[in-house]
Design an enzyme around this catalytic site. Structure first.
Site, PDB file in Angstrom:
ATOM      1  N   CYS A  79       0.835  -1.203   0.000  1.00 48.35           N
ATOM      2  CA  CYS A  79       0.000   0.000   0.000  1.00 48.35           C
ATOM      3  C   CYS A  79       0.870   1.254   0.000  1.00 48.35           C
ATOM      4  CB  CYS A  79      -0.933  -0.029   1.215  1.00 48.35           C
ATOM      5  SG  CYS A  79      -1.833   1.500   1.502  1.00 48.35           S
ATOM      6  N   CYS A  82      -0.044   3.978   2.483  1.00 48.33           N
ATOM      7  CA  CYS A  82       0.346   3.573   3.836  1.00 48.33           C
ATOM      8  C   CYS A  82       1.786   3.964   4.123  1.00 48.33           C
ATOM      9  CB  CYS A  82       0.183   2.064   4.015  1.00 48.33           C
ATOM     10  SG  CYS A  82      -1.508   1.446   3.854  1.00 48.33           S
TER      11      CYS A  82
END
Length: 324
Positions: A79, A82
């Site tokens: 991700c 993230c």
């Protein structure tokens, strides 16, 4: 563990209020016990960020949330957002110096936690305070937004739950905190537990009796006072036709009993300011026994919400103006 949403600005959740009182009591007991042992309970800055998995979730998140707010960062290696968000959260965890813990959960390795929190996409950030889960934000967020959210979180944790955070010692060695001592059971724990079981099972009369039994022995017991106020409120609204009560209150503004019943429903429905305002107005325009009945019910509702809630503080001032 099924997470629950807990509003930080509006609704009164009776279960959350109960959890707040229990968390405050536990926090005070823990601090008193630590002081008795001469233990500062200090942690190192490195211990403010934890990697958490399903096996350690109860210990590292739920239990710790009774002493400090725990912010959960749901992330994954693949991700990209993230990778931008997580370092900001880690840096802020250290900067906030123990006002919250950061728990990092890799969703690929902990699918069950992701499902339990109902997460549809990452990054997703939740908090757990006194065992109550609440969503903070999902997706990309700017640092200013994150700071504002964290500021609100730590304020609510302190004001409503008595959680002032952890003591951080830069010289502390990670992992060398003393083992937690068992907090001795209070003299009324069994009676309070019986009251809670009655309340949870819907036996409101039994809960009222059990809490009164505690208060007959210990008139200042905060958990019993809160529990009794909750149980009596729930018993009063049980079986009421909400639509009929509200209609009667609207049609008969001078009917004190109708205003009191509507205020009870307002509070149970989460309309705190409406409940307080309704009864304050009733006090203002009545006299004698009617005024006293409205005043006493308002004081009872203050007990349910909690003396430290800013809405109670404001309503107390309004009540004083109405009376004098």
């Amino acid at each position: 563990m099924q997470p629950r949403n807990m509003s930080m600005s509006g609704v009164v959740d009776l279960a959350a209020v109960k959890a707040a009182q229990e968390a405050k009591a536990k926090a005070e007991q823990a601090r008193a016990e630590a002081a008795r042992r001469g233990d500062t309970g200090a942690v190192s800055p490195a211990e403010l960020v934890l990697d958490v998995d399903e096996a350690g979730f109860e210990r590292d998140v739920l239990q710790r949330s009774t002493e400090v707010p725990v912010v959960i960062d749901f992330w994954a290696e693949w991700c990209e957002p993230c990778k931008q968000l997580s370092p900001v959260l880690e840096r802020l965890a250290v900067e906030y110096n123990g006002r919250f813990l950061l728990a990092k959960v890799d969703v690929d390795a902990n699918q069950m936690l992701m499902q339990q929190f109902g997460i549809q996409g990452i990054p997703a950030v939740f908090a757990v305070v006194a065992g109550q889960a609440l969503p903070l934000f999902q997706g990309a967020a700017g640092e200013q937004q994150i700071r504002e959210t964290l500021d609100q979180l730590v304020q609510v944790a302190e004001q409503r739950f008595g959680l002032t955070g952890l003591t951080v010692d830069p010289d502390a060695v990670p992992g060398e905190r003393p083992a937690d001592a068992e907090v001795p059971a209070g003299p009324y724990d069994a009676m309070l537990e019986a009251a809670v079981r009655a309340l949870d099972s819907g036996d409101l009369g039994g809960a009222v009796t059990a809490y009164k039994n505690v208060l007959s022995e210990d008139p200042g017991n905060p958990e019993a006072k809160l529990g009794l106020a909750q149980a009596e409120l729930l018993r009063r609204v049980q079986g009421l036709d909400a639509q009929k009560v509200r209609q009667e209150a609207a049609e008969k503004p001078g009917d004190v009993a109708a205003q009191i019943a509507a205020a009870d429903l307002d509070l149970v429905g989460g309309h705190v300011e409406d409940a307080f305002g309704r009864l304050t107005d009733t006090v203002r325009r009545t006299a004698g026994e009617d005024r006293n009945s409205a005043r006493l019910r308002l004081l009872e509702l203050f007990e349910v919400v909690g003396a430290e809630d800013p809405r109670v503080t404001g309503a107390r001032r309004a009540l004083a103006r109405a009376l004098f």
